[in-house]
Design a protein around this motif. Structure first.
Motif, PDB file in Angstrom:
ATOM      1  N   GLN A   1      -1.016   9.844  -3.944  1.00 58.90           N
ATOM      2  CA  GLN A   1      -0.492   9.090  -5.091  1.00 58.90           C
ATOM      3  C   GLN A   1      -0.203   7.630  -4.740  1.00 58.90           C
ATOM      4  OE1 GLN A   1      -0.523  10.720  -7.984  1.00 58.90           O
ATOM      5  NE2 GLN A   1      -1.226  12.524  -6.852  1.00 58.90           N
ATOM      6  N   VAL A   2      -1.134   6.993  -4.062  1.00 54.35           N
ATOM      7  CA  VAL A   2      -0.934   5.602  -3.635  1.00 54.35           C
ATOM      8  C   VAL A   2      -0.726   4.679  -4.833  1.00 54.35           C
ATOM      9  CG1 VAL A   2      -1.989   3.648  -2.451  1.00 54.35           C
ATOM     10  CG2 VAL A   2      -2.252   5.954  -1.523  1.00 54.35           C
ATOM     11  N   GLU A   3      -1.487   4.886  -5.903  1.00 55.13           N
ATOM     12  CA  GLU A   3      -1.373   4.012  -7.080  1.00 55.13           C
ATOM     13  C   GLU A   3       0.014   4.109  -7.705  1.00 55.13           C
ATOM     14  OE1 GLU A   3      -3.629   3.110 -11.356  1.00 55.13           O
ATOM     15  OE2 GLU A   3      -4.420   4.621  -9.978  1.00 55.13           O
ATOM     16  N   GLN A   4       0.537   5.328  -7.809  1.00 50.72           N
ATOM     17  CA  GLN A   4       1.886   5.505  -8.355  1.00 50.72           C
ATOM     18  C   GLN A   4       2.926   4.774  -7.512  1.00 50.72           C
ATOM     19  OE1 GLN A   4       3.702   7.749 -11.103  1.00 50.72           O
ATOM     20  NE2 GLN A   4       4.648   5.841 -10.424  1.00 50.72           N
ATOM     21  N   VAL A   5       2.825   4.912  -6.189  1.00 53.03           N
ATOM     22  CA  VAL A   5       3.767   4.255  -5.289  1.00 53.03           C
ATOM     23  C   VAL A   5       3.664   2.736  -5.416  1.00 53.03           C
ATOM     24  CG1 VAL A   5       4.360   3.888  -2.861  1.00 53.03           C
ATOM     25  CG2 VAL A   5       3.847   6.191  -3.690  1.00 53.03           C
TER      26      VAL A   5
ATOM     27  N   ILE B   1       6.566   0.033  -6.435  1.00 55.21           N
ATOM     28  CA  ILE B   1       6.902  -1.129  -5.603  1.00 55.21           C
ATOM     29  C   ILE B   1       6.924  -2.398  -6.455  1.00 55.21           C
ATOM     30  CG2 ILE B   1       6.083  -2.612  -3.727  1.00 55.21           C
ATOM     31  CD1 ILE B   1       4.936  -0.015  -2.433  1.00 55.21           C
ATOM     32  N   LYS B   2       5.892  -2.581  -7.278  1.00 48.03           N
ATOM     33  CA  LYS B   2       5.839  -3.761  -8.153  1.00 48.03           C
ATOM     34  C   LYS B   2       7.037  -3.806  -9.091  1.00 48.03           C
ATOM     35  CE  LYS B   2       0.773  -3.948  -8.083  1.00 48.03           C
ATOM     36  NZ  LYS B   2      -0.473  -3.694  -8.874  1.00 48.03           N
TER      37      LYS B   2
ATOM     38  N   LEU C   1       8.048   1.217  13.588  1.00 51.49           N
ATOM     39  CA  LEU C   1       8.587   2.356  12.851  1.00 51.49           C
ATOM     40  C   LEU C   1       8.440   2.120  11.351  1.00 51.49           C
ATOM     41  CD1 LEU C   1      11.962   2.946  14.761  1.00 51.49           C
ATOM     42  CD2 LEU C   1       9.719   3.964  15.231  1.00 51.49           C
ATOM     43  N   GLN C   2       7.988   3.139  10.649  1.00 51.79           N
ATOM     44  CA  GLN C   2       7.974   3.118   9.185  1.00 51.79           C
ATOM     45  C   GLN C   2       8.469   4.469   8.686  1.00 51.79           C
ATOM     46  OE1 GLN C   2       4.298   1.767   7.406  1.00 51.79           O
ATOM     47  NE2 GLN C   2       4.333  -0.200   8.484  1.00 51.79           N
ATOM     48  N   THR C   3       8.563   4.603   7.367  1.00 50.56           N
ATOM     49  CA  THR C   3       9.132   5.828   6.821  1.00 50.56           C
ATOM     50  C   THR C   3       8.532   6.139   5.459  1.00 50.56           C
ATOM     51  OG1 THR C   3      11.204   6.911   6.188  1.00 50.56           O
ATOM     52  CG2 THR C   3      11.039   4.555   5.722  1.00 50.56           C
ATOM     53  N   LEU C   4       8.594   7.395   5.065  1.00 53.47           N
ATOM     54  CA  LEU C   4       8.226   7.790   3.706  1.00 53.47           C
ATOM     55  C   LEU C   4       9.465   7.936   2.820  1.00 53.47           C
ATOM     56  CD1 LEU C   4       5.374  10.415   4.346  1.00 53.47           C
ATOM     57  CD2 LEU C   4       5.184   7.961   3.917  1.00 53.47           C
ATOM     58  N   SER C   5      10.615   7.525   3.341  1.00 48.03           N
ATOM     59  CA  SER C   5      11.878   7.718   2.617  1.00 48.03           C
ATOM     60  C   SER C   5      12.134   6.668   1.548  1.00 48.03           C
ATOM     61  CB  SER C   5      13.051   7.706   3.600  1.00 48.03           C
ATOM     62  OG  SER C   5      13.011   8.819   4.456  1.00 48.03           O
ATOM     63  N   LYS C   6      11.525   5.493   1.666  1.00 46.66           N
ATOM     64  CA  LYS C   6      11.856   4.384   0.769  1.00 46.66           C
ATOM     65  C   LYS C   6      10.828   4.263  -0.350  1.00 46.66           C
ATOM     66  CE  LYS C   6      15.198   3.640   3.670  1.00 46.66           C
ATOM     67  NZ  LYS C   6      16.570   4.111   3.374  1.00 46.66           N
ATOM     68  N   ALA C   7       9.809   3.445  -0.159  1.00 39.06           N
ATOM     69  CA  ALA C   7       8.831   3.201  -1.217  1.00 39.06           C
ATOM     70  C   ALA C   7       8.137   4.485  -1.670  1.00 39.06           C
ATOM     71  CB  ALA C   7       7.797   2.181  -0.751  1.00 39.06           C
TER      72      ALA C   7
END
Length: 355
Positions: free
Chosen positions: A257-261, A265-266, A207-213
């Motif tokens: 927007q993978v780069e923004q995410v 995270i960093k 299970l994963q989610t788009l709610s966090k990172a």
């Protein structure tokens, strides 16, 4: 003893024989200029964007994008109304009410037990060890012929740590039921995802989610990754249009927007280490647990008093002091640099007030 997993033996008989509802959008695939098959309002909707048509019931565009991001075929992806929908479907598909049981490893995410109770499925609890790792011997002893699912959360909520990978693999290799690994916080972890092991273990559900990172908690979009056979079970049970059109459109924009995410995270991981170091300077902080998530579990000498002080300062954290193995602990989410500064300032004020 090695696992001899058989999906058909695990499925409830009524689900095995279930003929799912066939929606208008399931029966017709393709483009057409005149859609008179779904009893929609042909005049449109009273919004700037038309939402008078039903959405794609299987969310093909989102799964295609996720396939490239996650490195897994689209046929191995299920999208739910939050991960909670996937959790509920697991109970309804594989657990017979009043007969079967699942194993939980507290302290852990509370929805597993809530969903079990809603579905009248017994819960067996095998507490984590004092360092928040799996008690493999205890799990092996708890398994019986009616144990259908073992839920593991890694990185774990509320403790923040990742479970030892070799321990999780031991469970996967030796249990005949489903092993569900909840990776809601995997983006913040040094550990690699178990999605890469889907071809190795037929009983694995991740299970994963788009709610966090990804910052889309308000959209309620969760993901389950599993074998094609298990994903087909999910799709049989879910409501025909479980992900609405607006959510699908916004998710598609966000997934560009993978780069923004990754930058967020960093920054979160960097802030996590800074906040952890500052927390250790307070004499009422007894221990700051290592974290692979976007939060920190902090053991204090006065959890309730500190929690109340922070509330008065308009800084809201989570009091976990009554949770098994988390006595005296507060769970603190990593915020923006400005929010983290307000947290530290409020804690410094608490220290001053105590003197």
């Amino acid at each position: 003893m090695a696992s001899s997993f058989d999906l058909n033996n695990l499925l409830r008989e009524n689900i095995r024989n279930l003929v799912p509802y066939s929606s208008a959008r399931d029966e017709f695939k393709g483009q057409a200029s005149t859609l008179l098959d779904a009893n929609e309002n042909a005049f449109g909707s009273p919004l700037d964007v038309f939402y008078n048509r039903y959405p794609d019931p299987l969310q093909h565009e989102i799964k295609h994008k996720l396939s490239h991001i996650k490195g897994v075929p689209a046929r191995n992806i299920f999208l739910g109304n939050g991960s909670d929908e996937a959790i509920d479907i697991l109970f309804r598909a594989f657990c017979r009410p009043g007969i079967d049981n699942v194993i939980l490893v507290p302290p852990t995410y509370g929805m597993y037990e809530v969903s079990a109770n809603i579905n009248d499925v017994a819960v067996k609890k095998v507490n984590l060890t004092n360092d928040f790792q799996l008690n493999l011997e205890g799990i092996a002893e708890a398994i019986d012929t009616n144990t259908r699912i073992i839920f593991l959360c890694s990185p774990n909520n509320p403790t923040g740590n990742s479970l030892h990978r070799e321990d999780v693999e031991t469970v996967l290799a030796n249990f005949n039921g489903l092993v569900v690994i909840d990776e809601a916080y995997i983006n913040y972890s040094r550990q690699k995802t178990f999605i890469q092991e889907l071809t190795e273990y037929g009983n694995l559900v991740v299970l994963q989610t788009l709610s966090k990172a990804w910052g889309l908690a308000g959209l309620r979009l969760g993901m389950a990754f599993a074998s094609e056979e298990i994903i087909e079970v999910f799709n049989k049970i879910k409501p025909p249009y479980n992900i609405n059109q607006a959510t699908q459109e916004l998710a598609l924009k966000a997934l560009d927007q993978v780069e923004q995410v990754n930058n967020w995270i960093k920054e979160t991981v960097s802030q996590r280490e800074q906040v952890s170091e500052l927390l250790r300077t307070f004499d009422y902080v007894l221990h700051v647990y290592p974290s692979d998530a976007n939060f920190i579990l902090v053991k204090t000498s006065e959890p309730r008093e500190i929690y109340t002080h922070l509330v008065d300062a308009s800084v809201i954290v989570r009091d976990r002091s009554k949770v098994e193995l988390c006595e005296g602990c507060l769970r603190i989410t990593i915020g923006t640099p400005a929010e983290n500064e307000r947290l530290i300032a409020a804690l410094q004020q608490y220290k001053s007030d105590k003197q």
